[in-house]
Design a protein around this motif. Structure first.
Motif, PDB file in Angstrom:
ATOM      1  N   PRO A   1       0.773  -1.223  -0.181  1.00 43.28           N
ATOM      2  CA  PRO A   1       0.038  -0.158  -0.144  1.00 43.28           C
ATOM      3  C   PRO A   1       0.789   1.288   0.001  1.00 43.28           C
ATOM      4  N   MET A   2       0.579   2.146  -0.847  1.00 39.01           N
ATOM      5  CA  MET A   2       1.224   3.416  -0.829  1.00 39.01           C
ATOM      6  C   MET A   2       0.183   4.473  -1.351  1.00 39.01           C
ATOM      7  N   TRP A   3       0.557   5.822  -0.650  1.00 39.62           N
ATOM      8  CA  TRP A   3      -0.312   6.879  -0.765  1.00 39.62           C
ATOM      9  C   TRP A   3       0.502   8.320  -0.547  1.00 39.62           C
ATOM     10  N   VAL A   4      -0.283   9.412  -1.009  1.00 35.71           N
ATOM     11  CA  VAL A   4       0.381  10.458  -0.812  1.00 35.71           C
ATOM     12  C   VAL A   4      -0.602  11.483  -0.184  1.00 35.71           C
ATOM     13  N   TYR A   5       0.005  12.225   0.854  1.00 33.50           N
ATOM     14  CA  TYR A   5      -1.110  12.873   1.744  1.00 33.50           C
ATOM     15  C   TYR A   5      -0.494  14.370   1.917  1.00 33.50           C
ATOM     16  N   ASP A   6      -1.523  15.363   2.081  1.00 31.98           N
ATOM     17  CA  ASP A   6      -1.240  16.634   2.234  1.00 31.98           C
ATOM     18  C   ASP A   6      -0.633  16.909   3.528  1.00 31.98           C
ATOM     19  N   LEU A   7       0.555  17.250   3.498  1.00 31.59           N
ATOM     20  CA  LEU A   7       1.075  17.653   4.987  1.00 31.59           C
ATOM     21  C   LEU A   7       0.309  18.653   5.736  1.00 31.59           C
ATOM     22  N   GLU A   8      -0.249  19.456   5.115  1.00 29.41           N
ATOM     23  CA  GLU A   8      -1.231  20.469   6.036  1.00 29.41           C
ATOM     24  C   GLU A   8      -2.500  19.953   6.427  1.00 29.41           C
ATOM     25  N   THR A   9      -3.174  19.384   5.600  1.00 33.22           N
ATOM     26  CA  THR A   9      -4.472  19.000   5.961  1.00 33.22           C
ATOM     27  C   THR A   9      -4.514  17.472   6.016  1.00 33.22           C
ATOM     28  N   LEU A  10      -3.572  16.802   5.824  1.00 30.05           N
ATOM     29  CA  LEU A  10      -3.506  15.275   6.278  1.00 30.05           C
ATOM     30  C   LEU A  10      -4.664  14.600   5.167  1.00 30.05           C
TER      31      LEU A  10
ATOM     32  N   VAL B   1       4.085   7.789   1.269  1.00 33.06           N
ATOM     33  CA  VAL B   1       4.064   6.710   2.575  1.00 33.06           C
ATOM     34  C   VAL B   1       4.032   5.438   1.731  1.00 33.06           C
ATOM     35  N   VAL B   2       4.772   4.472   2.015  1.00 28.57           N
ATOM     36  CA  VAL B   2       4.909   2.920   1.842  1.00 28.57           C
ATOM     37  C   VAL B   2       4.640   2.181   3.092  1.00 28.57           C
ATOM     38  N   ALA B   3       3.584   1.462   2.942  1.00 25.10           N
ATOM     39  CA  ALA B   3       3.307   0.527   4.276  1.00 25.10           C
ATOM     40  C   ALA B   3       3.286  -0.960   3.936  1.00 25.10           C
ATOM     41  N   GLN B   4       3.621  -1.563   5.112  1.00 26.92           N
ATOM     42  CA  GLN B   4       4.018  -3.001   4.910  1.00 26.92           C
ATOM     43  C   GLN B   4       3.281  -3.674   6.227  1.00 26.92           C
ATOM     44  N   ASP B   5       2.196  -4.457   5.764  1.00 29.04           N
ATOM     45  CA  ASP B   5       1.584  -5.210   7.092  1.00 29.04           C
ATOM     46  C   ASP B   5       2.541  -6.366   7.543  1.00 29.04           C
ATOM     47  N   VAL B   6       2.983  -6.231   8.966  1.00 26.67           N
ATOM     48  CA  VAL B   6       4.058  -6.899   9.570  1.00 26.67           C
ATOM     49  C   VAL B   6       3.089  -7.635  10.566  1.00 26.67           C
ATOM     50  N   SER B   7       1.846  -7.891  10.643  1.00 29.00           N
ATOM     51  CA  SER B   7       1.153  -8.651  11.780  1.00 29.00           C
ATOM     52  C   SER B   7       1.556 -10.163  11.545  1.00 29.00           C
ATOM     53  N   ASP B   8       1.802 -10.608  10.397  1.00 28.75           N
ATOM     54  CA  ASP B   8       2.100 -12.193  10.502  1.00 28.75           C
ATOM     55  C   ASP B   8       3.465 -12.321  11.087  1.00 28.75           C
TER      56      ASP B   8
ATOM     57  N   VAL C   1       1.552  -2.150  11.019  1.00 33.61           N
ATOM     58  CA  VAL C   1       2.189  -1.954   9.809  1.00 33.61           C
ATOM     59  C   VAL C   1       3.751  -1.215  10.048  1.00 33.61           C
ATOM     60  N   GLU C   2       4.446  -1.223   9.050  1.00 35.53           N
ATOM     61  CA  GLU C   2       5.928  -0.663   9.326  1.00 35.53           C
ATOM     62  C   GLU C   2       5.660   0.233   8.161  1.00 35.53           C
ATOM     63  N   THR C   3       6.098   1.710   8.286  1.00 38.36           N
ATOM     64  CA  THR C   3       5.840   2.489   7.197  1.00 38.36           C
ATOM     65  C   THR C   3       7.182   3.363   7.050  1.00 38.36           C
ATOM     66  N   SER C   4       7.308   3.815   5.878  1.00 38.01           N
ATOM     67  CA  SER C   4       8.525   4.688   5.610  1.00 38.01           C
ATOM     68  C   SER C   4       7.853   6.010   4.775  1.00 38.01           C
ATOM     69  N   SER C   5       8.499   7.102   4.975  1.00 34.11           N
ATOM     70  CA  SER C   5       7.702   8.069   4.156  1.00 34.11           C
ATOM     71  C   SER C   5       8.956   9.282   4.112  1.00 34.11           C
ATOM     72  N   HIS C   6       8.420  10.260   2.964  1.00 34.67           N
ATOM     73  CA  HIS C   6       9.588  11.416   2.694  1.00 34.67           C
ATOM     74  C   HIS C   6       8.757  12.381   1.835  1.00 34.67           C
ATOM     75  N   ASP C   7       9.025  13.490   1.911  1.00 34.83           N
ATOM     76  CA  ASP C   7       8.324  14.722   1.372  1.00 34.83           C
ATOM     77  C   ASP C   7       8.477  14.507   0.024  1.00 34.83           C
TER      78      ASP C   7
ATOM     79  N   ASN D   1      10.618  19.789  10.348  1.00 38.74           N
ATOM     80  CA  ASN D   1      11.898  19.186   9.830  1.00 38.74           C
ATOM     81  C   ASN D   1      11.585  18.839   8.462  1.00 38.74           C
ATOM     82  N   PRO D   2      11.791  19.997   7.641  1.00 38.36           N
ATOM     83  CA  PRO D   2      11.572  19.316   6.170  1.00 38.36           C
ATOM     84  C   PRO D   2      12.646  18.578   5.587  1.00 38.36           C
ATOM     85  N   GLY D   3      12.238  17.694   4.730  1.00 38.71           N
ATOM     86  CA  GLY D   3      13.181  16.639   4.142  1.00 38.71           C
ATOM     87  C   GLY D   3      13.550  15.548   5.084  1.00 38.71           C
ATOM     88  N   TYR D   4      12.791  15.524   6.045  1.00 36.94           N
ATOM     89  CA  TYR D   4      12.892  14.352   7.057  1.00 36.94           C
ATOM     90  C   TYR D   4      12.450  13.038   6.647  1.00 36.94           C
TER      91      TYR D   4
END
Length: 699
Positions: free
Chosen positions: A212-221, A306-313, A289-295, A268-271
């Motif tokens: 699963p991947m998505w892009v969200y608005d950093l101001e409004t989410l 954002v990239v999300a990985q289901d780590v339940s198993d 889930v385990e997520t990683s994200s960048h601007d 912290n822009p660019g974090y």
């Protein structure tokens, strides 16, 4: 005035060239179609210039066709240049006049020089630079000036005087300017094409990504875009997700932590961050889930991808592995306790039996005799308990032999009842018929115990467990039935998978039924399962019936004490590190008419300097320093006729197992009684010399 008119004409030409490039950039670049349309567009631009020329005299006109046709040759190629030249030539012929021949000559030379210059540039790998454009422009217009000779004599001199300087200076500069414009347009077009290709590739990768991947608005989410995997995993439609924010996929208890992370990212822009959290689906199911994200700059808005990985198993498997490691540690501890307890029981049992022999002279039914018998019975019960501990820890020797499956189930019934709470009743059906099978009795007992524990866990509110055995054809059948909750079909296909469990954390490891499956398969059998939700389950184990007489299935019964096979004065070397066990065994061996030399370690045994060889070695498997088997190898090399009997509370060594199963070394499982000791020594001492060859060093 002539120069001003030419400049106006060139300005119109430049405007038309820009329009042409804009129109051409919107056309699909299919090879033939695009080139034909390009030639027509080049010709149209030239015609507009020819329609508003500078007229020097009747029939003699000057315009920007030479520039357009040369540019067509450079940027379009032979076909567009030829088409544009054909259009211009047809129009110039239609105009007629004294300058028609010159006009056709200029049209031809401009197109040819443009095409030739581009071909030479490609062959020499020159760049399209201002210098290249200027040299080409000068060549085109010097040739154009030479074409003035095609005019009638009375006109050529006046034309050279009036427009010659413009042809040599203004025209080349105008052509260089137009070429630079076209080159800039081409670079922009390439950049736009590369951008479109990059965006298409990004969209394809984004949509096709398995996580699963998505892009969200950093101001409004608010979600700006989501991929197909997110739609599948989270359960909402794409349209629904695009109307939601990242708060909507979080359980309420996660919102505060999410807001803190978002505030940190904004500050912290660019974090770039990677963390674990919990999300929820449209159905309300919460998962890890385990997520990683960048601007990312998305359509002019500051966002995060954002990239999300289901780590339940994975988390469940890690927890099961930790639980399995705990169980392994408990098993090692249980094995050690059982080993030490077996040594204590051995000392007690040997002492009790020795005392029993001495009390045999007392009147029948004496209180001392009854007491000793009771103590011996309690020792045997303790021995049964330690055998269960060794079986649990997988540290009992795996010795395959014929055993009675029906009798084994009946013998295990007392232990099995201790596995069940008071709310669960146990019924064991004794068919009274032997079921001989070939296998390890301890492992088969573990199969029964695991199936009973599985049945118990299926009846949290209480119920009934029924165990029965029977023979069907050439198969021995063991059935364990319960009236618990039953097993769903989707779960039934996975119940034998290692670490698979439907139990809550801390309630099971998912190993019990996997162990059952493994043991039964090793014994050449199969496991069948019948279950119905709400009506319980039946596990059916089918094992091959062993060949031979049924009477051979059980080990020989203990012989009466008066008929014990005694020694004939043979010398026995006893190696036992437990003081109590060593002293009681000395007493038993002496009663059995053996001459005993006892030591507490391998080092003491090897230090014996008596030249007279021993007849037998009775040694504990686990000794300080070298093991009992290592000692046996050294001593049998010194005394080839030495016979070896190994005793132990457990036998974890694979090499030892192989020696025991092959009969190379006699094995006594502690605690053993006097009859078992007498038989083992007598049988070992009666064996021929070659029987023990495999126990010697180097073999």
């Amino acid at each position: 005035m002539i120069v001003l008119s030419l400049v106006q004409n060139f300005a119109l030409l430049v405007a038309l060239a820009v329009l042409f490039q804009r129109l051409g950039s919107r056309l699909p670049h299919v090879t033939l179609r695009y080139r034909v349309l390009s030639g027509l567009l080049f010709g149209a631009v030239a015609l507009v210039g020819m329609a508003t020329p500078v007229r020097l005299m009747p029939g003699i006109i000057f315009d920007g066709r030479s520039i357009i046709l040369a540019v067509a040759g450079i940027f379009g190629g032979p076909l567009p240049a030829a088409i544009a030249a054909g259009v211009c030539a047809a129009y110039r012929l239609a105009l007629g006049g004294a300058g028609a021949a010159m006009g056709l000559a200029v049209i031809t030379e401009a197109a040819l020089i443009g095409v030739g210059a581009e071909a030479l540039r490609r062959r020499r790998n020159w760049p399209r630079s201002a210098r290249f454009f200027l040299v080409t422009a000068v060549a085109v217009h010097v040739t154009m000036l030479a074409c003035v000779l095609a005019l009638p004599g009375w006109a050529s001199r006046e034309v050279v005087v009036r427009v010659g300087p413009s042809i040599l200076f203004v025209y080349p500069l105008a052509m260089v300017f137009v070429c630079l414009l076209f080159q800039d347009f081409e670079e922009q077009a390439r950049d736009r094409a590369a951008l479109r290709e990059s965006e298409a590739r990004y969209r394809e990768l984004f949509q096709a990504h398995p996580q699963p991947m998505w892009v969200y608005d950093l101001e409004t989410l608010r979600f700006l875009t989501v991929n197909d995997a997110m739609v599948r995993r989270y359960g909402w439609s794409r349209e629904e997700l695009l109307g939601m924010t990242t708060r909507d996929i979080r359980p309420p208890e996660e919102l505060a932590a999410m807001e803190r992370r978002v505030a940190h990212v904004r500050a912290n822009p660019g974090y770039t961050e990677a963390h674990e959290s919990r999300h929820r689906t449209s159905g309300g199911r919460v998962f890890e889930v385990e997520t990683s994200s960048h601007d990312i700059d998305f359509e002019g808005r500051q966002g995060r991808v954002v990239v999300a990985q289901d780590v339940s198993d994975r988390r469940r498997l890690e927890e099961q592995l930790r639980q399995a490691q705990k169980m392994e540690a408990v098993g090692v501890l249980a094995g050690g306790i059982a080993h030490d307890f077996n040594n204590l029981l051995q000392a007690t049992l040997s002492a009790v039996q020795a005392a029993g022999l001495q009390a045999a002279a007392l009147p029948s039914g004496s209180a001392l005799g009854r007491t000793l018998a009771e103590v011996e019975a309690q020792v045997q019960r303790g021995a049964q308990l330690t055998r269960q501990l060794l079986l649990f820890s997988r540290q009992s020797p795996s010795l395959s032999r014929r055993c009675d499956l029906a009798a084994l189930v009946v013998e295990q019934s007392a232990m099995l009842r201790r596995l069940l709470p008071e709310t669960v009743a146990l019924e064991v059906e004794d068919s009274g018929r032997e079921l001989p099978v070939e296998g390890d009795a301890g492992q088969l007992a573990q199969v029964v115990a695991n199936l009973v524990v599985n049945a118990r866990d299926a009846m949290p509110g209480g119920g009934r467990v029924q165990i029965s055995t029977r023979r069907v054809g050439d198969r021995a059948v063991l059935e364990v039935r319960d009236n618990g909750v039953g097993i769903a079909e989707a779960v039934r296909v996975r119940i034998f998978d290692p670490f698979y469990t439907t139990k809550a954390p801390g309630k099971g490891t998912g190993l019990g039924l996997a162990v059952v499956w493994g043991i039964v398969r090793e014994h050449g059998g199969t496991v069948e399962v019948e279950s119905e939700i709400g009506r319980g389950s039946t596990f059916r184990v089918l094992l091959p019936i062993a060949g031979g007489e049924a009477g051979d299935t059980n080990p020989p019964a203990d012989e009466p004490e008066g008929d014990l096979p005694a020694g004939r004065g043979e010398r026995i070397l006893l190696v036992e590190d437990e003081t109590g066990a060593r002293h009681s065994l000395i007493e038993l061996l002496t009663i059995l008419s053996y001459r005993v030399t006892a030591v507490a370690s391998s080092e003491e045994a090897l230090a014996i300097e008596d030249p007279t060889p021993f007849d037998g070695l009775l040694t504990d498997l686990s000794l300080p320093g070298d093991s009992g088997l290592d000692l046996a190898r050294v001593l049998t090399a010194r005394w080839p006729k030495l016979r070896v009997v190994v005793m132990s509370g457990y036998a974890p060594d694979d090499v030892a197992h192989q020696l025991f199963e092959a009969g190379t070394v006699r094995f006594l499982q502690k605690p053993f009684d006097m009859a078992a000791l007498a038989r083992a020594l007598r049988e070992a001492l009666a064996e021929p010399s070659g029987k023990h060859a495999a126990a010697r060093p180097g073999r």
